[in-house]
Design a protein around this motif. Structure first.
Motif, PDB file in Angstrom:
ATOM      1  N   SER A 264       0.836  -1.198   0.000  1.00  0.00           N
ATOM      2  CA  SER A 264       0.000   0.000   0.000  1.00  0.00           C
ATOM      3  C   SER A 264       0.870   1.246   0.000  1.00  0.00           C
ATOM      4  O   SER A 264       1.902   1.298   0.668  1.00  0.00           O
ATOM      5  N   GLY A 265       0.448   2.230  -0.778  1.00  0.00           N
ATOM      6  CA  GLY A 265       1.194   3.474  -0.858  1.00  0.00           C
ATOM      7  C   GLY A 265       1.503   3.843  -2.287  1.00  0.00           C
ATOM      8  O   GLY A 265       0.882   3.341  -3.233  1.00  0.00           O
ATOM      9  N   THR A 266       2.485   4.679  -2.458  1.00  0.00           N
ATOM     10  CA  THR A 266       2.834   5.184  -3.782  1.00  0.00           C
ATOM     11  C   THR A 266       3.507   4.111  -4.625  1.00  0.00           C
ATOM     12  O   THR A 266       4.418   3.423  -4.164  1.00  0.00           O
ATOM     13  N   ASN A 273       3.230   8.750 -10.610  1.00  0.00           N
ATOM     14  CA  ASN A 273       2.859   8.013  -9.403  1.00  0.00           C
ATOM     15  C   ASN A 273       1.366   7.705  -9.364  1.00  0.00           C
ATOM     16  O   ASN A 273       0.528   8.543  -9.726  1.00  0.00           O
ATOM     17  N   THR A 275      -1.432   5.267  -6.626  1.00  0.00           N
ATOM     18  CA  THR A 275      -1.499   4.800  -5.244  1.00  0.00           C
ATOM     19  C   THR A 275      -2.132   3.418  -5.190  1.00  0.00           C
ATOM     20  O   THR A 275      -3.202   3.194  -5.768  1.00  0.00           O
ATOM     21  N   ASP A 277      -3.611   0.138  -2.937  1.00  0.00           N
ATOM     22  CA  ASP A 277      -4.159  -0.363  -1.678  1.00  0.00           C
ATOM     23  C   ASP A 277      -4.020  -1.876  -1.733  1.00  0.00           C
ATOM     24  O   ASP A 277      -4.784  -2.552  -2.431  1.00  0.00           O
ATOM     25  N   THR A 284      -5.249   3.708  -7.486  1.00  0.00           N
ATOM     26  CA  THR A 284      -5.903   5.004  -7.640  1.00  0.00           C
ATOM     27  C   THR A 284      -4.985   5.926  -8.423  1.00  0.00           C
ATOM     28  O   THR A 284      -3.811   6.104  -8.059  1.00  0.00           O
ATOM     29  N   ASP A 288      -7.979  10.455  -8.916  1.00  0.00           N
ATOM     30  CA  ASP A 288      -8.793   9.763  -7.909  1.00  0.00           C
ATOM     31  C   ASP A 288      -9.740   8.734  -8.518  1.00  0.00           C
ATOM     32  O   ASP A 288     -10.769   8.390  -7.919  1.00  0.00           O
TER      33      ASP A 288
END
Length: 319
Positions: A264-266, A273, A275, A277, A284, A288
């Motif tokens: 999880s994260g960048t 970049n 994101t 999960d 994402t 968004d």
């Protein structure tokens, strides 16, 4: 091919039985012995001996073996520029052969017919991974878009053998993109982006077994159709090639990341970049917009990278 089928059946019957005081005694054969009993699999047997895999393929346990015919091996050697089997480096030959073996399971043709999907062979991919193989049972049974099953379900003491009409080469990302019909628009997008200048040479890169490794988040056809509706376009070619290039780069990571390594994260893609999960298995983008990683279509491993199929196209910022 019917002649080969009759020969195989007859040979197995004759070599499986012996008369002892008028009693018929079944002599079960393992995978290697079964191949040795069939003249049209003699090059396969020679290859197994040359690669030092006789013991591994004779060992107890379950395995599914895809067995190329002599004609298949001859065509493969010619296509690769080898004058004979002995010209093939043993390390290369070993991986080619292991790419025809699925460990620890007997996969009967009944499990393949009418279905499509992926499993792993015993061939080595990047790091500690094993290469994937795509099966398509919607019209006969084929593997990686080329090799067709000519004779199915030959039982042995340590597995099941399916005789096939082509040698299955080590797969690349391109292999899996081009053989799965549900990824055809992605292939079209890659080819279209290639026509721009300057651009990344996508097709040649994903087809190069020594490139990368990469991780590719591969949108389905439905994902691309939804994108066109979202952008109110009729076709991807309504976009500039540079725009398509920018979109595609957001789906590529410059490392081989299987699902177990996704955190999880960048996530840094070649285009920017996004994101991740790792719990929800989502990506994402900069707008968004959320893409779901399809859990049944992850870890599709080629020699130059791994593919995870997603249900929404990832867009760069302001697209």
């Amino acid at each position: 091919m019917k002649k080969l089928m009759y020969l195989l059946v007859a040979t197995l019957v004759l070599t499986s039985c012996s008369n002892d005081d008028d009693n018929t005694t079944v002599q079960p054969l393992n995978v290697v012995e079964t191949a040795q009993s069939v003249a049209d699999l003699s090059i396969l047997v020679d290859a197994v001996v040359q690669a030092g895999l006789v013991d591994a393929l004779s060992a107890p346990g379950n395995k599914t073996v895809l067995a190329p015919t002599n004609a298949a091996f001859t065509a493969f050697l010619q296509a690769k520029g080898f004058s004979s089997l002995s010209d093939v480096p043993n390390d290369v030959l070993t991986q080619i052969l292991l790419n025809h073996v699925i460990a620890d399971v007997n996969i009967e043709s009944s499990a393949l017919i009418g279905n499509t999907g992926y499993t792993n062979t015993m061939a080595d991919g990047p790091g500690s991974t094993k290469l994937s193989i795509y099966y398509d049972g919607t019209s006969g049974v084929t593997f990686n878009g080329g090799a067709s099953v000519a004779i199915a379900d030959v039982g042995t003491t340590n597995g099941i053998v399916h005789v096939i009409d082509q040698v299955i080469d080590l797969p690349t990302i391109a292999t899996f993109a081009t053989t799965n019909a549900n990824l055809s628009i992605l292939v079209d997008a890659l080819a279209y982006a290639d026509t721009g200048s300057p651009t990344v040479p996508y097709i040649s890169t994903v087809s190069n077994g020594e490139a990368g490794p990469f991780t590719v988040f591969a949108p389905t056809n439905d994902a691309f159709v939804s994108l066109l509706a979202e952008l109110e376009l009729n076709a991807l070619t309504d976009l500039e090639t540079a725009t398509v290039d920018a979109v595609l780069l957001n789906h590529i990571v410059g490392a081989n990341v299987q699902s177990s390594g996704l955190q999880s994260g960048t996530v840094t893609t070649l285009g920017g970049n996004i994101t991740a999960d790792a719990t929800a298995f989502t990506l994402t983008d900069a707008n968004d917009r959320i893409s779901n990683i399809i859990t049944t279509l992850v870890n599709i491993q080629g020699t130059n990278g791994v593919v995870h199929v997603i249900d929404k196209v990832i867009l760069p910022a302001n697209e």
